[in-house]
Design an enzyme around this catalytic site. Structure first.
Site, PDB file in Angstrom:
ATOM      1  N   PRO A  89       0.804  -1.226   0.000  1.00  0.00           N
ATOM      2  CA  PRO A  89       0.000   0.000   0.000  1.00  0.00           C
ATOM      3  C   PRO A  89       0.835   1.272   0.000  1.00  0.00           C
ATOM      4  O   PRO A  89       0.325   2.352  -0.288  1.00  0.00           O
ATOM      5  CB  PRO A  89      -0.848  -0.114   1.280  1.00  0.00           C
ATOM      6  CG  PRO A  89      -0.196  -1.146   2.112  1.00  0.00           C
ATOM      7  CD  PRO A  89       0.539  -2.059   1.193  1.00  0.00           C
ATOM      8  N   GLU A 116       1.054  -8.102   9.030  1.00  0.00           N
ATOM      9  CA  GLU A 116       1.174  -6.660   9.253  1.00  0.00           C
ATOM     10  C   GLU A 116       2.049  -5.973   8.222  1.00  0.00           C
ATOM     11  O   GLU A 116       1.819  -4.834   7.859  1.00  0.00           O
ATOM     12  CB  GLU A 116       1.744  -6.405  10.661  1.00  0.00           C
ATOM     13  CG  GLU A 116       1.891  -4.934  11.024  1.00  0.00           C
ATOM     14  CD  GLU A 116       0.551  -4.215  11.088  1.00  0.00           C
ATOM     15  OE1 GLU A 116       0.552  -2.963  10.983  1.00  0.00           O
ATOM     16  OE2 GLU A 116      -0.485  -4.882  11.244  1.00  0.00           O
ATOM     17  N   ARG A 153      -3.015  -9.316 -20.915  1.00  0.00           N
ATOM     18  CA  ARG A 153      -3.912  -8.998 -22.036  1.00  0.00           C
ATOM     19  C   ARG A 153      -3.253  -8.088 -23.065  1.00  0.00           C
ATOM     20  O   ARG A 153      -3.724  -7.963 -24.199  1.00  0.00           O
ATOM     21  CB  ARG A 153      -5.208  -8.376 -21.518  1.00  0.00           C
ATOM     22  CG  ARG A 153      -5.038  -7.010 -20.889  1.00  0.00           C
ATOM     23  CD  ARG A 153      -6.328  -6.520 -20.252  1.00  0.00           C
ATOM     24  NE  ARG A 153      -7.407  -6.424 -21.220  1.00  0.00           N
ATOM     25  CZ  ARG A 153      -7.572  -5.385 -22.044  1.00  0.00           C
ATOM     26  NH1 ARG A 153      -6.718  -4.380 -22.017  1.00  0.00           N
ATOM     27  NH2 ARG A 153      -8.576  -5.355 -22.895  1.00  0.00           N
ATOM     28  N   ASP A 168      -8.263   0.963 -25.457  1.00  0.00           N
ATOM     29  CA  ASP A 168      -8.869   0.854 -24.131  1.00  0.00           C
ATOM     30  C   ASP A 168      -8.856   2.196 -23.408  1.00  0.00           C
ATOM     31  O   ASP A 168      -8.028   3.066 -23.669  1.00  0.00           O
ATOM     32  CB  ASP A 168      -8.095  -0.146 -23.259  1.00  0.00           C
ATOM     33  CG  ASP A 168      -8.428  -1.576 -23.610  1.00  0.00           C
ATOM     34  OD1 ASP A 168      -9.502  -1.809 -24.179  1.00  0.00           O
ATOM     35  OD2 ASP A 168      -7.607  -2.457 -23.316  1.00  0.00           O
TER      36      ASP A 168
END
Length: 244
Positions: A89, A116, A153, A168
């Site tokens: 994160p 953690e 992809r 896209d």
């Protein structure tokens, strides 16, 4: 492309890698996935991979030894160092542009953490720290799945239509234009006449305009710094005047 995935829960990937486009890509020989349970590299008899953090605190921290040994095993015999991606994160936010860059590589290694956090020394192994968004998951597995899907992809030969990934959303810098298929009239909702006209120049202009308008109304932040043409600037000015 070779993709190694270091995870404590390899079974989480079975349905994702064994289905749809990702499965077909491997069947075609375009990509090869290798799941590595780094618990198998633990050097203690209990096969533990985590421990309490120095200094105290909540949760458990992944130990460096199993991850280092697993990575070194995957690198053995490699002539070129792969991109080693830590799902975290605290990492850079993932974008379509990053997916396109990763798709140029021959070998990717994903490290999926749990608990953690990581022992800080694990970060010395990696080339990229990536976050898929400003929220916290129970582990890096889902983030790795998202990244792998978006990367594979883009590989040549994976999608049936080679122009699909080029147009896209986000690949052009704008959101994609609306799409329609048969029937031309469904419950009174009709396909725009221009798409039925057969005039490819007008169709391309309509798609460009709709793509810009969709971005303007839904994701105006994407237009900051976007290299607008004079025609696109005129469209934006027209819409802004209508909105007052």
């Amino acid at each position: 492309m070779k993709i190694d995935i270091l995870t404590l829960f390899p079974e989480m990937f079975e349905g994702v890698l064994g289905s749809s486009i990702l499965k077909k890509a491997e069947e075609k020989g375009i990509v090869h996935y290798h799941l590595v349970n780094f618990r198998e590299y633990s050097d203690n008899k209990h096969k533990t991979v985590d421990d309490y953090p120095y200094g105290g605190g909540a949760g458990m921290v992944l130990k460096p030894q199993p991850v280092f040994d697993a990575i070194e095993d995957r690198l053995e015999g490699s002539e070129k160092k792969p991109r080693i991606i830590l799902l975290c994160p605290q990492g850079e936010t993932y974008t379509q542009q990053k997916a396109e860059a990763f798709a140029e590589e021959e070998h990717l290694i994903f490290i999926c953490g749990h608990y953690e956090g990581y022992d800080e020394r694990i970060r010395t192994l990696v080339t990229d720290e990536i976050s898929i968004g400003d929220y916290v998951l129970t582990g890096g597995e889902l983030g790795a799945m998202v990244m792998i899907d978006s990367i594979v992809r883009l590989l040549p030969g994976v999608l049936g239509n080679e122009t699909s990934p080029v147009t896209d959303s986000f690949s052009t810098g704008l959101l994609e234009h609306p799409h329609y298929t048969r029937p031309a009239d469904f419950r009174g909702m009709k396909v725009p006449d221009v798409l039925l006209s057969g005039n490819h120049r007008l169709i391309e202009e309509w798609r460009e305009k709709e793509s810009l308008y969709r971005t303007y109304t839904r994701r105006p932040d994407l237009l900051r710094g976007y290299p607008l043409s004079e025609k696109q600037k005129a469209w934006l000015k027209e819409w802004e005047e209508k909105r007052g």
